[in-house]
Design an enzyme around this catalytic site. Structure first.
Site, PDB file in Angstrom:
ATOM      1  CB  ALA A 159      -9.387   5.721   1.576  1.00 31.64           C
ATOM      2  CD  GLU A 169       2.685   1.912   3.989  1.00 30.27           C
ATOM      3  OE1 GLU A 169       2.822   3.141   3.770  1.00 30.27           O
ATOM      4  OE2 GLU A 169       2.131   1.218   4.908  1.00 30.27           O
ATOM      5  CE  LYS A 213       0.053   4.529   9.951  1.00 30.12           C
ATOM      6  NZ  LYS A 213      -0.799   3.915   8.891  1.00 30.12           N
TER       7      LYS A 213
END
Length: 283
Positions: free
Chosen positions: A121, A5, A139
Site C-alpha cells: 500500500a 516510522e 527494499k
C-alpha cells in the site's frame, strides 16, 4: 519536523539494536536542527512523537500489529498497539502537518506479484499523500523494476539524491536510472514548493544511497535474497509476514552485515530528511 516510522523498531530489528538505533536517529535529527516524531499507535492512541520511556516500551513490545492504511484506524478503535509502516506513517504525518519523513526503504511490488498480487500500500500512499519520503530506494527483496514502473504510472516523482542510478537498499546501484536528480536539500525543498504551488497532490520519493564504503554489493545481496525467498516459500510465509521473515533470514545469512548496513542507511536518510525539513522551513 521529521516523521519516523515504528515498524523498523518492532519488526525490522532485534532488541536491543532497535532501541539503540531509534535513539541514535532521533538524536541525529536534533543535531541537524529539526525535531523527530516517531509515529505509533499505543493502546489505541495515535502518537506523533514518543518519550524515551515510551520508545523503550515499544522496542520491547511483542505482538505489535503492523499497521498500514487498512488497519490503522482498527488499532485505534480496538485499543491495540501497532507500529506504522510507510503508508500509515505518511497518513499520520500529514494529519500532524509534518511534510518530511525518513525511512529505510519503501515497500512495493513483491516478486511473483503477477500471480500473488502482493503489492504494498506504500505505492498508493505515495500517490495520494503529500509527504516527502527519504529512503535508500525500495527494499531489495522486491521486484524493483515493477515497483518503480508503478510509481511512474502513478505520477510519483522519484529523485536520485546526488546519483543518476537508483539505489537498491543495501547497495548503491540497481541498474535502474533515476528519473530525476537533485544534489542539495535546498533543491528538493524548492521542487516540493513548486509542486504545491501548482496544486499537485501526492508525495515525493527521494532515493538516498549508502556511502560506497558501507554498501554491500548487489551480487552478494542477490544470493542472500534468493535463499531467503526459497526458505519463505518452504515455510509457507505469506502477506505481511513476508518482509520481516526475509529481513531476519538475510540477517542470519549475512552474519549481521545486513543489519549494520540497515542502521547506517536509516541514519543517513534521517540526516538528509532533517536537512530537507530545515531547508523547507527556511524557504
Amino acid at each position: 519536523m521529521v516523521a519516523l516510522e515504528s515498524t523498523i523498531i518492532t519488526h525490522g530489528m532485534p532488541w536491543p539494536q532497535n532501541v539503540e538505533m531509534a535513539r541514535g536517529v532521533e538524536a541525529l535529527i536534533r543535531d541537524e536542527g529539526a525535531e523527530p516524531a516517531t509515529i505509533v499507535v499505543l493502546d489505541g492512541v495515535l502518537r506523533i512523537g514518543l518519550s524515551d520511556d515510551e520508545l523503550m516500551r515499544l522496542a520491547q513490545t511483542a505482538g505489535a500489529m503492523k499497521l498500514s492504511r487498512a488497519d490503522l484506524a482498527f488499532a485505534m478503535a480496538t485499543g491495540r498497539t501497532g507500529s506504522t509502516t510507510v503508508a500509515a506513517t505518511m497518513i499520520a504525518a500529514a494529519l500532524a502537518g509534518i511534510r518530511t519523513f525518513a525511512t529505510g526503504g519503501i515497500g512495493g511490488v513483491h516478486r511473483g506479484a503477477e500471480t500473488s498480487l502482493d503489492i504494498s500500500a506504500d505505492l498508493d500512499e505515495l500517490a495520494r499523500t503529500q509527504v516527502i519520503v527519504i529512503c535508500a530506494g525500495a527494499k531489495a527483496i522486491l521486484d524493483l523494476h515493477k515497483t518503480f514502473e508503478v510509481l511512474e504510472t502513478k505520477g510519483v516523482p522519484v529523485v536520485g539524491f546526488g546519483v543518476d542510478e537508483l539505489p537498491s537498499f543495501w547497495s548503491r546501484g540497481s541498474g535502474i536510472p533515476a528519473p530525476l536528480r537533485l544534489d542539495t536539500p535546498e533543491e528538493i525543498a524548492a521542487f516540493q514548493s513548486a509542486r504545491e504551488a501548482i496544486g499537485l497532490d501526492g508525495g515525493m520519493l527521494i532515493a538516498n544511497p549508502l556511502s560506497p564504503e558501507l554498501e554491500i554489493d548487489r551480487e552478494t545481496v542477490g544470493d542472500w535474497i534468493e535463499k531467503a525467498l526459497r526458505d519463505a516459500e518452504a515455510a509457507g510465509v505469506r502477506g505481511k509476514a513476508v518482509t520481516p521473515f526475509l529481513l531476519q533470514r538475510i540477517f542470519e545469512l549475512s552474519g549481521g552485515r545486513s543489519l549494520e548496513a540497515n542502521i547506517e542507511l536509516v541514519r543517513s536518510n534521517a540526516r538528509l530528511a532533517a536537512r530537507i525539513a530545515v531547508a523547507s522551513a527556511c524557504a
